[in-house]
Write an enzyme that holds these catalytic residues in place. Structure first.
Site, mmCIF file in Angstrom:
data_model
loop_
_atom_site.group_PDB
_atom_site.id
_atom_site.type_symbol
_atom_site.label_atom_id
_atom_site.label_comp_id
_atom_site.label_asym_id
_atom_site.label_seq_id
_atom_site.Cartn_x
_atom_site.Cartn_y
_atom_site.Cartn_z
ATOM 1 N N LYS A 150 16.181 -0.167 -17.409
ATOM 2 C CA LYS A 150 15.881 0.684 -16.256
ATOM 3 C C LYS A 150 16.936 0.500 -15.169
ATOM 4 C CE LYS A 150 12.375 2.054 -12.933
ATOM 5 N NZ LYS A 150 11.092 1.739 -12.263
ATOM 6 N N ASN A 178 19.090 3.499 -13.630
ATOM 7 C CA ASN A 178 19.061 3.777 -12.198
ATOM 8 C C ASN A 178 20.425 3.546 -11.551
ATOM 9 O OD1 ASN A 178 16.375 4.447 -12.312
ATOM 10 N ND2 ASN A 178 15.620 2.513 -11.483
ATOM 11 N N ASN A 221 20.784 6.635 -9.083
ATOM 12 C CA ASN A 221 20.241 6.563 -7.728
ATOM 13 C C ASN A 221 21.292 6.559 -6.632
ATOM 14 O OD1 ASN A 221 18.017 6.126 -9.407
ATOM 15 N ND2 ASN A 221 17.009 4.812 -7.923
ATOM 16 N N ALA A 251 0.821 -1.212 0.000
ATOM 17 C CA ALA A 251 0.000 0.000 0.000
ATOM 18 C C ALA A 251 0.853 1.260 0.000
ATOM 19 C CB ALA A 251 -0.941 0.001 1.210
ATOM 20 N N SER A 300 14.301 7.663 -5.867
ATOM 21 C CA SER A 300 13.655 6.823 -4.857
ATOM 22 C C SER A 300 14.666 6.363 -3.811
ATOM 23 C CB SER A 300 12.998 5.610 -5.522
ATOM 24 O OG SER A 300 13.953 4.829 -6.217
ATOM 25 N N GLU A 324 17.019 -0.165 -2.307
ATOM 26 C CA GLU A 324 16.970 -1.305 -3.226
ATOM 27 C C GLU A 324 18.243 -1.411 -4.061
ATOM 28 O OE1 GLU A 324 12.401 -1.877 -4.457
ATOM 29 O OE2 GLU A 324 13.084 0.190 -4.699
ATOM 30 N N GLY A 360 1.212 1.160 -5.098
ATOM 31 C CA GLY A 360 0.012 0.389 -4.791
ATOM 32 C C GLY A 360 -1.222 1.267 -4.733
ATOM 33 N N ASN A 420 18.392 14.880 -8.912
ATOM 34 C CA ASN A 420 18.904 14.207 -10.112
ATOM 35 C C ASN A 420 19.673 15.163 -11.022
ATOM 36 O OD1 ASN A 420 17.579 11.997 -9.107
ATOM 37 N ND2 ASN A 420 16.040 11.886 -10.717
#
Length: 306
Positions: A189, A193, A197, A15, A259, A271, A19, A207
């Protein structure tokens, strides 16, 4: 598509911003949707959507994942990459034998592991370039219009056209495209990234600053050249030169925070192990050193960003 399949709800696992974005769009299109959450205090939740000239609210049913007992044949997973496998495992017993699952994680690696744990289900993976974030729980701002590219992960299932439930998903007004080469799309991608990132997290910058300052620009280019060498070995084509792609994204999102930097600022795990870490792992298998990627990941870990 049969009426019974039309009436089956989409279950969204996760969520967060993506989401909530998908749940709001599905509800607005009058497609049945349910959000799976860790703790459901109410049977439904109002999701507030905000975009430049469009604002609306919609009520979406929420289900506590511990109390979930209905069979699921349409599932979208929007959790972080490191949460995706345990999240899917927690409800895997509820997936029907012919369930269709859409995985929308950043990076690479988590998708293949999940697919291996669900050998009978139809797995689609997607690359998302929409920019969105939550101002509060269930209040999503659609900050940047992009696209979603999805395709089936297993080659033997990789049809030129999406199956019925995937086709239903593709009808959402989110610029959704179907591809028969989803891993190539995901790799592109990851490559982009991987050059943006981690550096924005290290230097705590927007950025656009990566291209404004010569020293940072040179680091971006060095990462791109290393990644291109790996992609050439893997025979993975890009739509353009990687430096050109990365520059384009940096300039288009100049005022955005990546992100990864948002995760760092929020004190959350990143990530990066599924982005730069995945690139490094592939290079290691091939016996290739990537000094710039390795330095970046090592430096970030020393700062406590993992």
């Amino acid at each position: 598509m049969t009426q019974s399949l039309n009436n089956q709800p989409w279950y969204i696992l996760g969520a967060g911003a993506m989401g909530c974005l998908l749940a709001s769009q599905l509800a607005r299109q009058q497609q049945p949707v349910k959000l799976i959450v860790k703790r459901a205090s109410t049977p439904s939740q109002a999701i507030h959507y905000q975009q430049t000239d469009l604002h609306f609210s919609c009520k979406v049913p929420v289900v506590d994942h511990c109390a979930l007992h209905h069979h699921i044949n349409k599932l979208i997973v929007t959790t972080k990459a490191y949460d995706a496998l345990p999240a899917v495992q927690s409800i895997a017993h509820l997936l029907t034998a012919d369930a269709q699952v859409i995985l929308l994680q950043n990076g690479l690696g988590s998708q293949q592991v999940i697919a291996n744990t669900l050998p009978n289900q139809q797995i689609a993976v997607g690359s998302v370039t929409h920019g969105c974030f939550l101002t509060k729980p269930f209040q999503v701002v659609h900050a940047g219009l992009g696209q979603i590219t999805i395709g089936e992960l297993s080659p033997q299932l990789n049809n030129a056209k999406p199956r019925c439930q995937f086709q239903q998903f593709a009808q959402l007004p989110l610029n959704i495209h179907w591809t028969t080469t989803p891993l190539t799309t995901l790799w592109e991608k990851v490559a982009i990234n991987g050059a943006i990132n981690g550096l924005t997290a290290l230097y705590q910058c927007k950025n656009g600053e990566l291209w404004q300052h010569q020293g940072l620009r040179q680091q971006v280019i060095a990462l791109c050249l290393e990644t291109e060498a790996i992609l050439k070995q893997l025979q993975i084509p890009l739509s353009d030169q990687l430096v050109t792609l990365v520059k384009r994204v940096i300039l288009q999102t100049a005022d955005n925070y990546s992100s990864t930097l948002q995760d760092v600022k929020a004190g959350k795990a990143t990530e990066l192990s599924y982005i730069n870490g995945y690139i490094i792992d592939k290079a290691h298998i091939m016996g290739i050193d990537l000094p710039h990627h390795q330095w970046l990941v090592r430096t970030l870990k020393e700062k406590g960003y993992s």
